[in-house]
Design an enzyme around this catalytic site. Structure first.
Site, PDB file in Angstrom:
ATOM      1  N   CYS A 107      -3.057  -3.983   6.156  1.00 12.38           N
ATOM      2  CA  CYS A 107      -3.736  -3.686   4.894  1.00 12.38           C
ATOM      3  C   CYS A 107      -5.251  -3.550   5.115  1.00 12.38           C
ATOM      4  O   CYS A 107      -5.796  -4.098   6.087  1.00 12.38           O
ATOM      5  CB  CYS A 107      -3.492  -4.801   3.874  1.00 12.38           C
ATOM      6  SG  CYS A 107      -1.867  -4.766   3.106  1.00 12.38           S
ATOM      7  N   ASN A 149      -6.442   0.695   5.394  1.00 12.58           N
ATOM      8  CA  ASN A 149      -5.061   0.430   5.805  1.00 12.58           C
ATOM      9  C   ASN A 149      -4.680   1.332   6.975  1.00 12.58           C
ATOM     10  O   ASN A 149      -5.094   2.492   7.056  1.00 12.58           O
ATOM     11  CB  ASN A 149      -4.079   0.538   4.633  1.00 12.58           C
ATOM     12  CG  ASN A 149      -4.114   1.860   3.892  1.00 12.58           C
ATOM     13  OD1 ASN A 149      -5.127   2.537   3.864  1.00 12.58           O
ATOM     14  ND2 ASN A 149      -2.995   2.210   3.287  1.00 12.58           N
ATOM     15  N   CYS A 178      -2.599 -10.382   1.306  1.00 18.17           N
ATOM     16  CA  CYS A 178      -4.057 -10.299   1.479  1.00 18.17           C
ATOM     17  C   CYS A 178      -4.773 -11.406   0.711  1.00 18.17           C
ATOM     18  O   CYS A 178      -5.807 -11.905   1.154  1.00 18.17           O
ATOM     19  CB  CYS A 178      -4.553  -8.924   1.059  1.00 18.17           C
ATOM     20  SG  CYS A 178      -4.131  -7.656   2.274  1.00 18.17           S
ATOM     21  N   GLU A 198      -7.736  -4.892   3.453  1.00 17.15           N
ATOM     22  CA  GLU A 198      -8.437  -6.173   3.359  1.00 17.15           C
ATOM     23  C   GLU A 198      -8.256  -6.986   4.637  1.00 17.15           C
ATOM     24  O   GLU A 198      -9.177  -7.623   5.149  1.00 17.15           O
ATOM     25  CB  GLU A 198      -7.906  -6.992   2.179  1.00 17.15           C
ATOM     26  CG  GLU A 198      -7.955  -6.298   0.830  1.00 17.15           C
ATOM     27  CD  GLU A 198      -6.696  -5.513   0.499  1.00 17.15           C
ATOM     28  OE1 GLU A 198      -6.168  -4.802   1.369  1.00 17.15           O
ATOM     29  OE2 GLU A 198      -6.240  -5.612  -0.654  1.00 17.15           O
ATOM     30  N   CYS A 242      -2.753  -7.233  -2.471  1.00 16.54           N
ATOM     31  CA  CYS A 242      -1.377  -7.728  -2.413  1.00 16.54           C
ATOM     32  C   CYS A 242      -1.377  -9.240  -2.148  1.00 16.54           C
ATOM     33  O   CYS A 242      -2.411  -9.826  -1.782  1.00 16.54           O
ATOM     34  CB  CYS A 242      -0.584  -6.979  -1.341  1.00 16.54           C
ATOM     35  SG  CYS A 242      -0.959  -7.489   0.346  1.00 16.54           S
ATOM     36  N   GLU A 260      -1.254   2.376   8.873  1.00 15.31           N
ATOM     37  CA  GLU A 260       0.211   2.280   8.822  1.00 15.31           C
ATOM     38  C   GLU A 260       0.825   2.550  10.197  1.00 15.31           C
ATOM     39  O   GLU A 260       0.145   2.953  11.139  1.00 15.31           O
ATOM     40  CB  GLU A 260       0.737   3.257   7.756  1.00 15.31           C
ATOM     41  CG  GLU A 260       0.219   2.880   6.375  1.00 15.31           C
ATOM     42  CD  GLU A 260       0.856   3.684   5.240  1.00 15.31           C
ATOM     43  OE1 GLU A 260       1.439   4.749   5.494  1.00 15.31           O
ATOM     44  OE2 GLU A 260       0.735   3.210   4.087  1.00 15.31           O
TER      45      GLU A 260
HETATM   46  N1  THU Z   1      -2.165  -1.863   0.976  1.00 19.72           N
HETATM   47  C1  THU Z   1      -3.406  -2.343   1.293  1.00 19.72           C
HETATM   48  O1  THU Z   1      -4.077  -1.809   2.184  1.00 19.72           O
HETATM   49  N2  THU Z   1      -3.869  -3.414   0.614  1.00 19.72           N
HETATM   50  C2  THU Z   1      -3.210  -4.041  -0.397  1.00 19.72           C
HETATM   51  O2  THU Z   1      -3.670  -5.062  -0.899  1.00 19.72           O
HETATM   52  C3  THU Z   1      -1.972  -3.465  -0.899  1.00 19.72           C
HETATM   53  C4  THU Z   1      -1.319  -2.453  -0.040  1.00 19.72           C
HETATM   54  C5  THU Z   1      -1.635  -0.709   1.721  1.00 19.72           C
HETATM   55  C6  THU Z   1      -0.489  -1.028   2.631  1.00 19.72           C
HETATM   56  C7  THU Z   1       0.218   0.299   2.722  1.00 19.72           C
HETATM   57  O3  THU Z   1      -0.373   1.052   3.771  1.00 19.72           O
HETATM   58  C8  THU Z   1      -0.072   0.974   1.406  1.00 19.72           C
HETATM   59  O4  THU Z   1      -1.149   0.258   0.813  1.00 19.72           O
HETATM   60  C9  THU Z   1       1.108   0.984   0.439  1.00 19.72           C
HETATM   61  O5  THU Z   1       1.627  -0.284   0.272  1.00 19.72           O
END
Ligand code: THU
Length: 131
Positions: A57, A46, A93, A59, A90, A48
């Site tokens: 994300c 991920n 994804c 994935e 999530c 940000e």
């Molecule tokens: N996140 C992911 O990388 N993948 C997911 O399927 C769920 C959430 C990340 C996004 C964000 O940087 C952190 O997790 C908190 O939501």
């Protein structure tokens, strides 16, 4: 049936990718390892952003990298989140993965050294597709 693969090895790749996570805002680091049909493992983490909604994300990153390499056929994905608790993908994804691999095998961490195994069909039933 998906090709046979080494689940522990794929989870290890996801956990290694997690080390590269850029997640200063949530402190929730995620790594993903996407096993392509040709045997290649493409990883992502991920990433940000101060403008929070621009966050990518893990994935999503892995899929974008794989597709940019000409790889669109996937066997499995492993997702590694923080050691406490489980990190299933999530909803967004799930939809991104469904675009390329509707019946993908999905592994996600459920502890420091444990994981769950499921399928995208289970996580995202009645998948949307254009007529
Ligand atoms: N996140 C992911 O990388 N993948 C997911 O399927 C769920 C959430 C990340 C996004 C964000 O940087 C952190 O997790 C908190 O939501």
């Amino acid at each position: 049936m998906p090709n046979a693969f080494d689940a522990d090895k794929l989870m290890a790749a996801a956990r290694a990718a997690r080390e590269h996570s850029y997640s200063p805002y949530s402190a929730f680091a995620v790594g993903a390892a996407l096993l392509c049909e040709d045997g290649t493992v493409v990883t992502g983490c991920n990433v940000e952003n101060a403008s929070y909604s621009l966050t990518v994300c893990a994935e999503e990153a892995a899929v974008a990298i794989a597709v940019s390499q000409g790889r669109r056929r996937f066997t499995a994905i492993a997702i590694a989140g923080p050691p406490e608790g489980a990190t299933p993908p999530c909803g967004g994804c799930r939809q991104i993965l469904a675009e390329f691999a509707p019946s993908l095998a999905v592994l996600y961490s459920s502890g420091a050294e444990s994981h769950e195994t499921t399928s995208l069909e289970t996580l995202l039933p009645a998948q949307f597709e254009l007529p």
